[in-house]
Motif scaffolding. Structure first.
Motif, PDB file in Angstrom:
ATOM      1  N   GLU A  50      42.951  54.154 -37.396  1.00  0.00           N
ATOM      2  CA  GLU A  50      42.071  54.270 -36.235  1.00  0.00           C
ATOM      3  C   GLU A  50      41.839  52.928 -35.534  1.00  0.00           C
ATOM      4  OE1 GLU A  50      39.387  53.754 -39.841  1.00  0.00           O
ATOM      5  OE2 GLU A  50      41.100  55.015 -39.362  1.00  0.00           O
ATOM      6  N   LEU A  51      42.202  51.833 -36.186  1.00  0.00           N
ATOM      7  CA  LEU A  51      42.030  50.503 -35.595  1.00  0.00           C
ATOM      8  C   LEU A  51      43.275  50.032 -34.852  1.00  0.00           C
ATOM      9  CD1 LEU A  51      40.251  48.708 -38.561  1.00  0.00           C
ATOM     10  CD2 LEU A  51      39.207  49.834 -36.596  1.00  0.00           C
ATOM     11  N   LEU A  52      44.349  50.808 -34.916  1.00  0.00           N
ATOM     12  CA  LEU A  52      45.630  50.415 -34.316  1.00  0.00           C
ATOM     13  C   LEU A  52      45.821  51.065 -32.949  1.00  0.00           C
ATOM     14  CD1 LEU A  52      47.907  50.841 -37.451  1.00  0.00           C
ATOM     15  CD2 LEU A  52      46.831  48.755 -36.634  1.00  0.00           C
ATOM     16  N   LEU A  53      46.392  50.317 -32.036  1.00  0.00           N
ATOM     17  CA  LEU A  53      46.791  50.866 -30.748  1.00  0.00           C
ATOM     18  C   LEU A  53      48.233  51.348 -30.857  1.00  0.00           C
ATOM     19  CD1 LEU A  53      45.434  48.031 -28.428  1.00  0.00           C
ATOM     20  CD2 LEU A  53      44.392  50.241 -28.849  1.00  0.00           C
ATOM     21  N   ALA A  54      48.612  52.211 -29.965  1.00  0.00           N
ATOM     22  CA  ALA A  54      50.004  52.678 -29.943  1.00  0.00           C
ATOM     23  C   ALA A  54      50.911  51.518 -29.542  1.00  0.00           C
ATOM     24  CB  ALA A  54      50.152  53.826 -28.960  1.00  0.00           C
ATOM     25  N   PRO A  55      52.014  51.306 -30.264  1.00  0.00           N
ATOM     26  CA  PRO A  55      52.926  50.208 -29.900  1.00  0.00           C
ATOM     27  C   PRO A  55      53.565  50.467 -28.537  1.00  0.00           C
ATOM     28  CG  PRO A  55      53.537  51.186 -32.008  1.00  0.00           C
ATOM     29  CD  PRO A  55      52.440  52.004 -31.452  1.00  0.00           C
ATOM     30  N   VAL A  56      53.745  49.402 -27.781  1.00  0.00           N
ATOM     31  CA  VAL A  56      54.364  49.485 -26.460  1.00  0.00           C
ATOM     32  C   VAL A  56      55.637  48.645 -26.490  1.00  0.00           C
ATOM     33  CG1 VAL A  56      54.070  48.952 -24.003  1.00  0.00           C
ATOM     34  CG2 VAL A  56      52.116  49.728 -25.345  1.00  0.00           C
ATOM     35  N   VAL A  57      56.737  49.243 -26.046  1.00  0.00           N
ATOM     36  CA  VAL A  57      58.009  48.523 -25.971  1.00  0.00           C
ATOM     37  C   VAL A  57      58.374  48.373 -24.494  1.00  0.00           C
ATOM     38  CG1 VAL A  57      60.454  48.528 -26.561  1.00  0.00           C
ATOM     39  CG2 VAL A  57      58.779  49.414 -28.185  1.00  0.00           C
ATOM     40  N   VAL A  58      58.500  47.129 -24.066  1.00  0.00           N
ATOM     41  CA  VAL A  58      58.961  46.823 -22.717  1.00  0.00           C
ATOM     42  C   VAL A  58      60.399  46.350 -22.871  1.00  0.00           C
ATOM     43  CG1 VAL A  58      58.589  45.430 -20.655  1.00  0.00           C
ATOM     44  CG2 VAL A  58      56.633  46.134 -22.043  1.00  0.00           C
ATOM     45  N   ALA A  59      61.338  47.136 -22.350  1.00  0.00           N
ATOM     46  CA  ALA A  59      62.757  46.840 -22.567  1.00  0.00           C
ATOM     47  C   ALA A  59      63.465  46.607 -21.249  1.00  0.00           C
ATOM     48  CB  ALA A  59      63.415  47.987 -23.314  1.00  0.00           C
ATOM     49  N   LYS A  60      64.248  45.559 -21.213  1.00  0.00           N
ATOM     50  CA  LYS A  60      65.119  45.298 -20.066  1.00  0.00           C
ATOM     51  C   LYS A  60      66.424  46.065 -20.245  1.00  0.00           C
ATOM     52  CE  LYS A  60      66.719  41.370 -17.363  1.00  0.00           C
ATOM     53  NZ  LYS A  60      66.745  39.902 -17.315  1.00  0.00           N
ATOM     54  N   SER A  61      66.868  46.123 -21.495  1.00  0.00           N
ATOM     55  CA  SER A  61      68.040  46.905 -21.883  1.00  0.00           C
ATOM     56  C   SER A  61      67.888  47.204 -23.369  1.00  0.00           C
ATOM     57  CB  SER A  61      69.332  46.125 -21.611  1.00  0.00           C
ATOM     58  OG  SER A  61      69.408  45.004 -22.454  1.00  0.00           O
ATOM     59  N   ASP A  62      68.878  47.872 -23.947  1.00  0.00           N
ATOM     60  CA  ASP A  62      68.789  48.145 -25.388  1.00  0.00           C
ATOM     61  C   ASP A  62      68.993  46.877 -26.211  1.00  0.00           C
ATOM     62  OD1 ASP A  62      71.451  47.983 -24.608  1.00  0.00           O
ATOM     63  OD2 ASP A  62      72.130  49.376 -26.157  1.00  0.00           O
ATOM     64  N   LYS A  63      69.496  45.802 -25.590  1.00  0.00           N
ATOM     65  CA  LYS A  63      69.732  44.543 -26.301  1.00  0.00           C
ATOM     66  C   LYS A  63      68.630  43.512 -26.085  1.00  0.00           C
ATOM     67  CE  LYS A  63      74.697  45.053 -25.765  1.00  0.00           C
ATOM     68  NZ  LYS A  63      75.374  45.060 -27.001  1.00  0.00           N
ATOM     69  N   GLU A  64      67.705  43.786 -25.173  1.00  0.00           N
ATOM     70  CA  GLU A  64      66.647  42.831 -24.837  1.00  0.00           C
ATOM     71  C   GLU A  64      65.343  43.597 -24.635  1.00  0.00           C
ATOM     72  OE1 GLU A  64      66.072  39.066 -21.809  1.00  0.00           O
ATOM     73  OE2 GLU A  64      67.624  40.530 -21.389  1.00  0.00           O
ATOM     74  N   ALA A  65      64.369  43.342 -25.522  1.00  0.00           N
ATOM     75  CA  ALA A  65      63.111  44.082 -25.458  1.00  0.00           C
ATOM     76  C   ALA A  65      61.973  43.279 -26.079  1.00  0.00           C
ATOM     77  CB  ALA A  65      63.252  45.421 -26.193  1.00  0.00           C
ATOM     78  N   VAL A  66      60.755  43.691 -25.763  1.00  0.00           N
ATOM     79  CA  VAL A  66      59.547  43.115 -26.343  1.00  0.00           C
ATOM     80  C   VAL A  66      58.692  44.271 -26.836  1.00  0.00           C
ATOM     81  CG1 VAL A  66      57.450  41.784 -25.898  1.00  0.00           C
ATOM     82  CG2 VAL A  66      59.576  41.127 -24.811  1.00  0.00           C
ATOM     83  N   LYS A  67      58.303  44.217 -28.113  1.00  0.00           N
ATOM     84  CA  LYS A  67      57.440  45.238 -28.697  1.00  0.00           C
ATOM     85  C   LYS A  67      56.056  44.624 -28.912  1.00  0.00           C
ATOM     86  CE  LYS A  67      57.150  48.490 -32.532  1.00  0.00           C
ATOM     87  NZ  LYS A  67      57.806  48.927 -33.774  1.00  0.00           N
ATOM     88  N   ILE A  68      55.045  45.265 -28.360  1.00  0.00           N
ATOM     89  CA  ILE A  68      53.671  44.771 -28.451  1.00  0.00           C
ATOM     90  C   ILE A  68      52.865  45.780 -29.256  1.00  0.00           C
ATOM     91  CG2 ILE A  68      51.630  44.106 -27.137  1.00  0.00           C
ATOM     92  CD1 ILE A  68      53.641  43.573 -24.784  1.00  0.00           C
TER      93      ILE A  68
END
Length: 176
Positions: A50-68
């Protein structure tokens, strides 16, 4: 004027990362519900869902991404660096291990990246109390921006060094 020129360089991908990080960095002090007198990052321990937020993935492509991945008291940012071929894969692996060995010098850098990612950062409520939140977000965005150019420069240096070695090696056979 310099700030405007720097701002123009930010691509839509980096703008999305910056906006997502700015929204997710609202962390605060929250002691552990499991262990008394402990204050562990909830995103790391995963004890209370209950203390966790849903992870968000911002991806430029399948080879370049940021997971928050956010929680009430911490934020974990995992970065996947673009690797187009084996050479870039080796360079990214070496560069990542170089950074991870110096994680104590980089306060927010994790020693071990999350599986599937090359570099991970962990921002806790302590970091947001001691540092400016906007500057932390700008650091992450600048890091993402600069890491790709750094890998490209390393690749060019390796190729030119290989060319010089091959030229020197073959010159031994032509001078006879």
């Amino acid at each position: 004027m310099l700030g405007a020129a720097k701002e123009r360089k930010i691509t839509p991908y980096l703008k999305a990362v910056k906006a997502t990080l700015s929204a997710a960095i609202c962390v605060r002090n929250f002691p552990s519900q499991v262990v008394e007198r402990h204050n562990k990052p909830a995103v790391e321990t995963q004890w209370a869902k209950e203390l966790l937020l849903a992870p968000v993935v911002v991806a430029k492509s399948d080879k370049e991404a940021v997971k928050i991945e956010g929680s009430i008291n911490a934020l974990r940012i995992s970065i996947k660096i673009k690797q187009m071929d084996t050479m870039e894969g080796i360079l990214v692996k070496r560069f990542s291990s170089f950074l991870e060995m110096r994680a104590d010098d980089f306060v927010i850098l994790r020693r071990k990246a999350m599986p599937g990612y090359d570099v991970s950062f962990l921002i806790t409520h302590i970091h947001t109390e001691k540092m400016w939140r906007d500057k932390l977000v700008d650091f992450i965005v600048t890091f993402i921006q600069e890491i790709n150019s750094e890998i490209s420069d390393l690749r060019l240096k390796v190729n030119s060094r290989g060319r010089n070695v091959a030229e020197h090696f073959f010159n031994q056979f032509t001078k006879k």
